[in-house]
Design a protein around this motif. Structure first.
Motif, PDB file in Angstrom:
ATOM      1  N   ARG A  24      -7.736 -28.131 -32.584  1.00 37.14           N
ATOM      2  CA  ARG A  24      -7.460 -28.065 -31.149  1.00 37.14           C
ATOM      3  C   ARG A  24      -8.623 -28.675 -30.400  1.00 37.14           C
ATOM      4  N   TYR A  25      -8.310 -29.288 -29.256  1.00 34.65           N
ATOM      5  CA  TYR A  25      -9.337 -29.924 -28.432  1.00 34.65           C
ATOM      6  C   TYR A  25      -9.399 -29.326 -27.037  1.00 34.65           C
ATOM      7  N   ASN A  26      -8.446 -28.445 -26.727  1.00 34.05           N
ATOM      8  CA  ASN A  26      -8.387 -27.882 -25.382  1.00 34.05           C
ATOM      9  C   ASN A  26      -7.669 -26.540 -25.445  1.00 34.05           C
ATOM     10  N   ILE A  27      -8.402 -25.487 -25.809  1.00 37.57           N
ATOM     11  CA  ILE A  27      -7.815 -24.160 -25.961  1.00 37.57           C
ATOM     12  C   ILE A  27      -7.939 -23.391 -24.651  1.00 37.57           C
ATOM     13  N   ALA A  28      -6.833 -22.863 -24.177  1.00 42.59           N
ATOM     14  CA  ALA A  28      -6.818 -22.125 -22.917  1.00 42.59           C
ATOM     15  C   ALA A  28      -6.804 -20.625 -23.180  1.00 42.59           C
ATOM     16  N   PRO A  29      -7.246 -19.827 -22.212  1.00 39.76           N
ATOM     17  CA  PRO A  29      -7.183 -18.369 -22.343  1.00 39.76           C
ATOM     18  C   PRO A  29      -5.784 -17.896 -22.718  1.00 39.76           C
ATOM     19  N   MET A  50      -6.108 -15.004 -33.583  1.00 40.47           N
ATOM     20  CA  MET A  50      -5.998 -13.991 -32.540  1.00 40.47           C
ATOM     21  C   MET A  50      -5.860 -14.671 -31.191  1.00 40.47           C
ATOM     22  N   LYS A  51      -5.318 -13.928 -30.227  1.00 43.88           N
ATOM     23  CA  LYS A  51      -5.211 -14.461 -28.878  1.00 43.88           C
ATOM     24  C   LYS A  51      -6.561 -14.318 -28.168  1.00 43.88           C
ATOM     25  N   TRP A  52      -6.944 -15.375 -27.432  1.00 46.44           N
ATOM     26  CA  TRP A  52      -8.227 -15.395 -26.739  1.00 46.44           C
ATOM     27  C   TRP A  52      -8.083 -14.697 -25.386  1.00 46.44           C
ATOM     28  N   GLY A  53      -8.736 -13.565 -25.261  1.00 45.52           N
ATOM     29  CA  GLY A  53      -8.656 -12.724 -24.068  1.00 45.52           C
ATOM     30  C   GLY A  53      -8.426 -11.300 -24.517  1.00 45.52           C
ATOM     31  N   LEU A  54      -9.493 -10.510 -24.559  1.00 44.64           N
ATOM     32  CA  LEU A  54      -9.433  -9.201 -25.193  1.00 44.64           C
ATOM     33  C   LEU A  54      -8.577  -8.207 -24.414  1.00 44.64           C
ATOM     34  N   ALA A  59      -5.437  -0.176 -23.260  1.00 41.90           N
ATOM     35  CA  ALA A  59      -4.842  -0.819 -22.081  1.00 41.90           C
ATOM     36  C   ALA A  59      -3.351  -0.494 -21.960  1.00 41.90           C
ATOM     37  N   LYS A  60      -2.852  -0.432 -20.735  1.00 44.14           N
ATOM     38  CA  LYS A  60      -1.432  -0.166 -20.504  1.00 44.14           C
ATOM     39  C   LYS A  60      -0.586  -1.401 -20.801  1.00 44.14           C
ATOM     40  N   ASP A  61      -1.151  -2.581 -20.568  1.00 44.55           N
ATOM     41  CA  ASP A  61      -0.428  -3.821 -20.827  1.00 44.55           C
ATOM     42  C   ASP A  61      -1.442  -4.938 -21.068  1.00 44.55           C
ATOM     43  N   THR A  62      -0.958  -6.161 -21.211  1.00 43.86           N
ATOM     44  CA  THR A  62      -1.835  -7.294 -21.539  1.00 43.86           C
ATOM     45  C   THR A  62      -2.176  -8.137 -20.316  1.00 43.86           C
ATOM     46  N   SER A  63      -1.884  -7.641 -19.128  1.00 45.19           N
ATOM     47  CA  SER A  63      -2.044  -8.442 -17.915  1.00 45.19           C
ATOM     48  C   SER A  63      -3.483  -8.875 -17.645  1.00 45.19           C
ATOM     49  N   GLY A  64      -4.462  -8.138 -18.164  1.00 46.16           N
ATOM     50  CA  GLY A  64      -5.853  -8.484 -17.886  1.00 46.16           C
ATOM     51  C   GLY A  64      -6.494  -9.397 -18.908  1.00 46.16           C
ATOM     52  N   ALA A  66      -6.480 -12.623 -19.591  1.00 47.02           N
ATOM     53  CA  ALA A  66      -7.081 -13.883 -19.150  1.00 47.02           C
ATOM     54  C   ALA A  66      -8.434 -13.665 -18.465  1.00 47.02           C
ATOM     55  N   ARG A  67      -8.682 -12.456 -17.993  1.00 46.64           N
ATOM     56  CA  ARG A  67      -9.966 -12.158 -17.347  1.00 46.64           C
ATOM     57  C   ARG A  67     -10.991 -11.627 -18.352  1.00 46.64           C
ATOM     58  N   MET A  68     -10.576 -11.480 -19.615  1.00 42.39           N
ATOM     59  CA  MET A  68     -11.453 -10.883 -20.620  1.00 42.39           C
ATOM     60  C   MET A  68     -11.780 -11.880 -21.731  1.00 42.39           C
ATOM     61  N   ILE A  69     -11.842 -13.159 -21.396  1.00 45.33           N
ATOM     62  CA  ILE A  69     -12.134 -14.166 -22.422  1.00 45.33           C
ATOM     63  C   ILE A  69     -13.615 -14.158 -22.793  1.00 45.33           C
ATOM     64  N   ASN A  70     -14.463 -13.674 -21.874  1.00 47.12           N
ATOM     65  CA  ASN A  70     -15.912 -13.609 -22.118  1.00 47.12           C
ATOM     66  C   ASN A  70     -16.435 -12.210 -21.832  1.00 47.12           C
ATOM     67  N   ALA A  71     -17.568 -11.901 -22.480  1.00 47.12           N
ATOM     68  CA  ALA A  71     -18.273 -10.641 -22.217  1.00 47.12           C
ATOM     69  C   ALA A  71     -19.761 -10.936 -22.172  1.00 47.12           C
ATOM     70  N   ARG A  72     -20.443 -10.402 -21.206  1.00 46.13           N
ATOM     71  CA  ARG A  72     -21.888 -10.621 -21.099  1.00 46.13           C
ATOM     72  C   ARG A  72     -22.598  -9.826 -22.192  1.00 46.13           C
ATOM     73  N   SER A  73     -23.383 -10.507 -23.005  1.00 46.98           N
ATOM     74  CA  SER A  73     -24.032  -9.840 -24.138  1.00 46.98           C
ATOM     75  C   SER A  73     -25.007  -8.760 -23.683  1.00 46.98           C
ATOM     76  N   GLU A  74     -25.585  -8.933 -22.500  1.00 46.71           N
ATOM     77  CA  GLU A  74     -26.576  -7.972 -22.021  1.00 46.71           C
ATOM     78  C   GLU A  74     -25.962  -6.622 -21.660  1.00 46.71           C
ATOM     79  N   THR A  75     -24.680  -6.612 -21.292  1.00 45.70           N
ATOM     80  CA  THR A  75     -24.070  -5.377 -20.794  1.00 45.70           C
ATOM     81  C   THR A  75     -22.799  -4.964 -21.543  1.00 45.70           C
ATOM     82  N   ALA A  76     -22.370  -5.758 -22.531  1.00 50.11           N
ATOM     83  CA  ALA A  76     -21.102  -5.478 -23.208  1.00 50.11           C
ATOM     84  C   ALA A  76     -21.055  -4.071 -23.797  1.00 50.11           C
ATOM     85  N   SER A  77     -22.169  -3.606 -24.340  1.00 47.62           N
ATOM     86  CA  SER A  77     -22.174  -2.306 -25.014  1.00 47.62           C
ATOM     87  C   SER A  77     -22.028  -1.137 -24.045  1.00 47.62           C
ATOM     88  N   THR A  78     -22.099  -1.414 -22.732  1.00 43.88           N
ATOM     89  CA  THR A  78     -21.955  -0.351 -21.735  1.00 43.88           C
ATOM     90  C   THR A  78     -20.607  -0.410 -21.020  1.00 43.88           C
TER      91      THR A  78
END
Length: 228
Positions: A24-29, A50-54, A59-64, A66-78
């Motif tokens: 793939r050359y252009n993977i979207a969320p 796996m689908k990209w976007g945790l 979770a009640k559904d999968t609507s979120g 696309a907003r969960m494709i990244n996590a900040r390493s400094e704060t992810a554990s919190t």
């Protein structure tokens, strides 16, 4: 089996993936990406899609997603969505490039970033499983980010965590739950190993998914190629 799939299996020493997949050359969320995990009870690395976007297990559904494709390493554990995955569900996401966009006066210019002249590398990832109304498991993942190095800072204020190869075993170790020790490997990639170059704004359209997306271009060209 595509040659690229075989290269990933050999480089990361994984068990073969039954499903075939093409480069793939252009993977979207929310689209599928290859993910590498350690078998919880055997010394075997497993390659799956796996689908990209945790989507957190609670979770009640999968609507979120696309907003969960990244996590900040400094704060992810919190963070509630990433806290358990950081401790128990870590993965590698293989790639040979990633894109970032630089804001200009009128638009955003995409750049392609490579490591060691286009070699394979692994992004630090987290994954989780979510069960839909039919009882079907949906596996999803997210990419951890960190502060930029000298190469990426000219384009963006964050960059994905590119793991050192010697850190793969620690990151994947299902018995390692020490967040402080794990966090030691979540640092910016050595800028001396990286390069970047502008690519066509064709990458802005998910329907465009071919080698042309990652080819270097002169920036003046990109304004004329958006709808190529």
């Amino acid at each position: 089996m595509s040659r690229r799939k075989q290269l990933v299996e050999e480089y990361f020493d994984t068990a073969p993936l039954d499903d075939d997949w093409n480069p793939r050359y252009n993977i979207a969320p929310t689209q599928p990406v290859p993910v590498i995990r350690q078998h919880p009870k055997e010394p075997v690395r497993q390659l799956s899609m796996m689908k990209w976007g945790l989507v957190p297990s609670w979770a009640k559904d999968t609507s979120g997603a696309a907003r969960m494709i990244n996590a900040r390493s400094e704060t992810a554990s919190t963070k509630p969505a990433f806290r358990d995955p950081v401790r128990f569900r870590r993965c590698l996401i293989p790639a040979d490039a990633f894109y970032e966009w630089k804001r200009t006066a009128t638009s955003k210019q995409p750049y392609c970033f490579e490591v060691n002249d286009g070699e394979l590398f692994a992004l630090a990832g987290l994954w989780d499983g979510w069960k839909d109304a039919n009882g079907t498991w949906v596996k999803t993942c997210s990419i951890l980010t960190t502060t930029p190095n000298a190469v990426t800072s000219a384009v963006h204020d964050r960059m994905p965590v590119v793991l050192d190869r010697e850190s793969y075993d620690l990151w994947l170790d299902p018995g390692m739950h020490n967040v402080a020790a794990i966090s030691e490997v979540l640092k910016p990639c050595d800028a001396r190993l990286m390069r970047c170059y502008p690519v066509s704004t064709r990458i802005n359209h998910v329907a465009n998914d071919d080698e042309e997306c990652s080819r270097p271009v002169e920036i003046a060209e990109t304004q004329n190629r958006l709808f190529a």
